[in-house]
Design an enzyme around this catalytic site. Structure first.
Site, PDB file in Angstrom:
ATOM      1  N   SER A 125       2.991  -3.898   5.182  1.00  0.00           N
ATOM      2  CA  SER A 125       2.542  -3.629   3.813  1.00  0.00           C
ATOM      3  C   SER A 125       1.030  -3.488   3.773  1.00  0.00           C
ATOM      4  O   SER A 125       0.350  -3.676   4.780  1.00  0.00           O
ATOM      5  CB  SER A 125       2.993  -4.759   2.898  1.00  0.00           C
ATOM      6  OG  SER A 125       2.211  -5.917   3.171  1.00  0.00           O
ATOM      7  N   LYS A 126       0.562  -3.177   2.601  1.00  0.00           N
ATOM      8  CA  LYS A 126      -0.870  -2.918   2.388  1.00  0.00           C
ATOM      9  C   LYS A 126      -1.797  -3.955   3.037  1.00  0.00           C
ATOM     10  O   LYS A 126      -2.830  -3.605   3.586  1.00  0.00           O
ATOM     11  CB  LYS A 126      -1.171  -2.878   0.882  1.00  0.00           C
ATOM     12  CG  LYS A 126      -0.905  -1.519   0.269  1.00  0.00           C
ATOM     13  CD  LYS A 126      -2.060  -0.556   0.534  1.00  0.00           C
ATOM     14  CE  LYS A 126      -1.827   0.778  -0.146  1.00  0.00           C
ATOM     15  NZ  LYS A 126      -0.726   1.541   0.478  1.00  0.00           N
ATOM     16  N   ARG A 127      -1.393  -5.226   2.958  1.00  0.00           N
ATOM     17  CA  ARG A 127      -2.329  -6.221   3.480  1.00  0.00           C
ATOM     18  C   ARG A 127      -2.483  -6.178   4.999  1.00  0.00           C
ATOM     19  O   ARG A 127      -3.337  -6.832   5.575  1.00  0.00           O
ATOM     20  CB  ARG A 127      -1.934  -7.623   3.004  1.00  0.00           C
ATOM     21  CG  ARG A 127      -0.652  -8.113   3.558  1.00  0.00           C
ATOM     22  CD  ARG A 127      -0.059  -9.257   2.764  1.00  0.00           C
ATOM     23  NE  ARG A 127       1.327  -9.400   3.154  1.00  0.00           N
ATOM     24  CZ  ARG A 127       1.708  -9.941   4.322  1.00  0.00           C
ATOM     25  NH1 ARG A 127       0.818 -10.429   5.154  1.00  0.00           N
ATOM     26  NH2 ARG A 127       2.980 -10.009   4.624  1.00  0.00           N
ATOM     27  N   HIS A 128      -1.645  -5.370   5.660  1.00  0.00           N
ATOM     28  CA  HIS A 128      -1.795  -5.200   7.098  1.00  0.00           C
ATOM     29  C   HIS A 128      -2.782  -4.085   7.428  1.00  0.00           C
ATOM     30  O   HIS A 128      -3.070  -3.829   8.585  1.00  0.00           O
ATOM     31  CB  HIS A 128      -0.442  -4.841   7.738  1.00  0.00           C
ATOM     32  CG  HIS A 128       0.558  -5.942   7.689  1.00  0.00           C
ATOM     33  ND1 HIS A 128       1.685  -5.870   6.928  1.00  0.00           N
ATOM     34  CD2 HIS A 128       0.583  -7.146   8.287  1.00  0.00           C
ATOM     35  CE1 HIS A 128       2.376  -6.994   7.064  1.00  0.00           C
ATOM     36  NE2 HIS A 128       1.726  -7.774   7.875  1.00  0.00           N
ATOM     37  N   GLY A 129      -3.279  -3.419   6.394  1.00  0.00           N
ATOM     38  CA  GLY A 129      -4.155  -2.281   6.640  1.00  0.00           C
ATOM     39  C   GLY A 129      -3.468  -0.997   6.227  1.00  0.00           C
ATOM     40  O   GLY A 129      -2.738  -0.975   5.248  1.00  0.00           O
TER      41      GLY A 129
END
Length: 490
Positions: free
Chosen positions: A260-264
């Site tokens: 998801s987004k928080r992984h980049g």
RNA sequence: GUCCCCAUCGUCUAGAGGCCUAGGACAACUCCCUUUCACGGAGUAGACCGGGGUUCGAAUCCCCGUGGGGACGCCA
């Protein structure tokens, strides 16, 4: 119409995710490999979140990746193309309504007047009692007539719910990637088909569309696996044959949580902007859950089409490893013919404001030098920056090199030798070698004490490509300016 | 909580009962090439989640456990 028909059905709520791209890729490859059709359908029944902008972007991403479809919404005109449209669910509302009516009439669905609050309360109670929270509607046994009467009285907007068969039994299907999968029918309660606003819900449209569009193989993400039970029930209610399903494992981030987004970066669009090649991205995501029968790691689209088969799909979740993506990208990038590589890198170069010669021979030679240090197209920017007519910025390492006792003398000599040839626009390789030789003998300096300062006077740093190939790529006037600059004469 | 899915090196994977003292790729490390950097080449280290079965034989089949993931919506 071919008998093998696959589809990719994105919902236009944001960018195309790499997971979605992989689903699309497998569907595309399978169709291509078997001479089938690949269809693009837009699932935009979530009025809250769907936007035409998202749809446009996702279609553009698909086009960039090169997954061409025979039928669906055209990426540029946004118009339908194909015999079984429309291909946007928001334009198929009357079809869903008709089918819902049919189920209503046959007693396989019913109008439900439950409010959100009532459902919420049921859920809480079930939770407290430790029961699976399924909706139990008091309207389940109302006659269609009574329900219609209540509707005609006005004031209420019912949903249409599917009446899950009372008899508890097992639903089984053969998953293309997982083998036999079984669900107990009481796993789900009566579920909504049509929302109170008349908008159909995913599981309903999906079944109707796949059936009407004659989809033979449905490849989709694993999170839909449990939806399959509901869909199986709907197929059964209509008396339709089911397509073959294949549920693809999830793509995870480095922490083994769903990517998801928080992984980049998670969107195809971001990878394009970072300088990845579409064929490399495709190659990499293909390998996240599929392997080449020849154990090939680097594959072109053509290779993948030739080698693709469903039986090599892997059922375990895969971690998205950007280090490997970079390596795959580098392999594709270095294999590109130079004119093509230049065409791909140029937007990044001009985007960074670099003005470079448009001489094809110069481009060819420069790429020959730089491509081995490029993994991403964006790497070209820092590589080419020293070749543009702009002043240098010295790295810390460069300053250290300049602090060596012999460095200043080397550059003074270098500059003097350059000035002697200032009439020429570029130095040839042999001219450069001659100059370097004479600096060496005149200053009695050799090895890295010789070439590192010279490199600093050329690149602003002591490391990089070989000087004899680098120097002939830089204009003489720039070379001289830089020698001046490094000596503090700017 | 209930149901479903999954489980091989750090990561992606090969492996369909004997070919497995488990193979490849990325990353890591070492060396070679190189007057630097990169490319390239050679090599080293590194895994079958645990426990029970079945079998002459199990990474492969079955069961249990554990761990991870997913679903349980008028989202898709």
């Amino acid at each position: 119409m071919n008998s093998i028909r696959t589809r990719f059905a994105p919902s236009p709520t944001g960018y195309l995710h790499v997971g979605g791209a992989r689903t699309a890729l497998y569907s595309y490859l399978f169709a291509r490999k078997n001479g089938g059709d690949f269809i693009l359908r837009v699932e935009d029944t979530d009025e809250e979140r769907s936007t035409e902008d998202s749809m446009r972007m996702q279609l553009a991403d698909l086009k960039w990746l090169g997954y061409e479809y025979q039928e669906g919404v055209d990426a540029t005109t946004l118009k339908d193309r194909g015999p079984v449209g429309p291909y946007r669910q928001s334009q198929r509302l009357s079809i869903y309504r008709e089918h819902a009516d049919r189920l209503l009439k046959e007693g396989k669905a019913y109008y439900c007047f439950l409010t959100d609050d009532e459902i919420e309360r049921q859920r809480e109670d079930a939770m407290k009692a430790g029961r699976p929270h399924q909706v139990v509607s008091p309207y389940r046994d109302w006659s269609l007539k009574d329900a219609e009467k209540k509707i005609s009285e006005g004031g209420v907007k019912p949903t249409v719910r599917f009446r899950v068969p009372d008899l508890t039994r097992e639903y089984t299907f053969l998953d293309l990637v997982r083998g036999e999968v079984k669900f107990p029918s009481d796993m789900v309660g009566d579920f909504v088909l049509l929302r109170s606003g008349g908008m159909p819900v995913y599981n309903f449209c999906c079944v109707i569309d796949d059936a009407l569009m004659k989809i033979s193989h449905v490849l989709r993400a694993e999170e839909h696996l449990s939806n399959t039970l509901r869909q199986l029930m709907i197929y059964e209610a209509f008396g339709w044959a089911t397509p073959q399903f294949g549920h693809l494992s999830i793509i995870l981030g480095p922490d083994r949580q769903k990517l998801s987004k928080r992984h980049g970066a998670t969107s195809v669009n971001e990878y394009r902007e970072r300088g990845y090649l579409p064929e490399a991205l495709s190659n990499f995501i293909a390998l996240l859950g599929w392997s080449s029968p020849k154990a090939q790691e680097i594959l072109s689209m053509k290779d993948m089409i030739e080698q693709f088969s469903l039986d090599r799909l892997h059922s375990a979740a895969a971690v998205f490893d950007e280090a490997k993506l970079k390596w795959v990208n580098a392999q594709h990038l270095r294999a590109l013919p130079h004119d093509e590589l230049w065409r791909r890198a140029e937007p990044f170069l001009t985007g960074a404001g670099l003005k470079l010669p448009d001489d094809p021979d110069w481009r060819d030679r420069s790429l020959q030098v730089f491509k081995t240090s490029m993994e991403l197209l964006t790497d070209a920017v820092e590589l080419y920056r020293p070749l543009a007519k702009i002043p240098l910025t010295l790295t810390d390492e460069a300053r250290e090199t300049m602090s060596w006792p012999t460095s200043r003398g080397v550059i003074e000599e270098w500059r003097a030798q350059l000035k002697a040839k200032s009439g020429e626009s570029y130095l040839t390789e042999s001219e450069f070698s001659a100059i370097q030789e004479s600096v060496k003998t005149n200053r009695k300096v050799k090895g890295k004490e010789l070439f590192m300062p010279i490199r600093v006077a050329i690149l602003g740093k002591p490391h990089g490509a070989e000087l004899k190939v680098l120097v002939p790529l830089i204009e003489m006037s720039t070379l001289i300016e830089r020698a001046d600059q490094v000596l503090g004469f700017v």
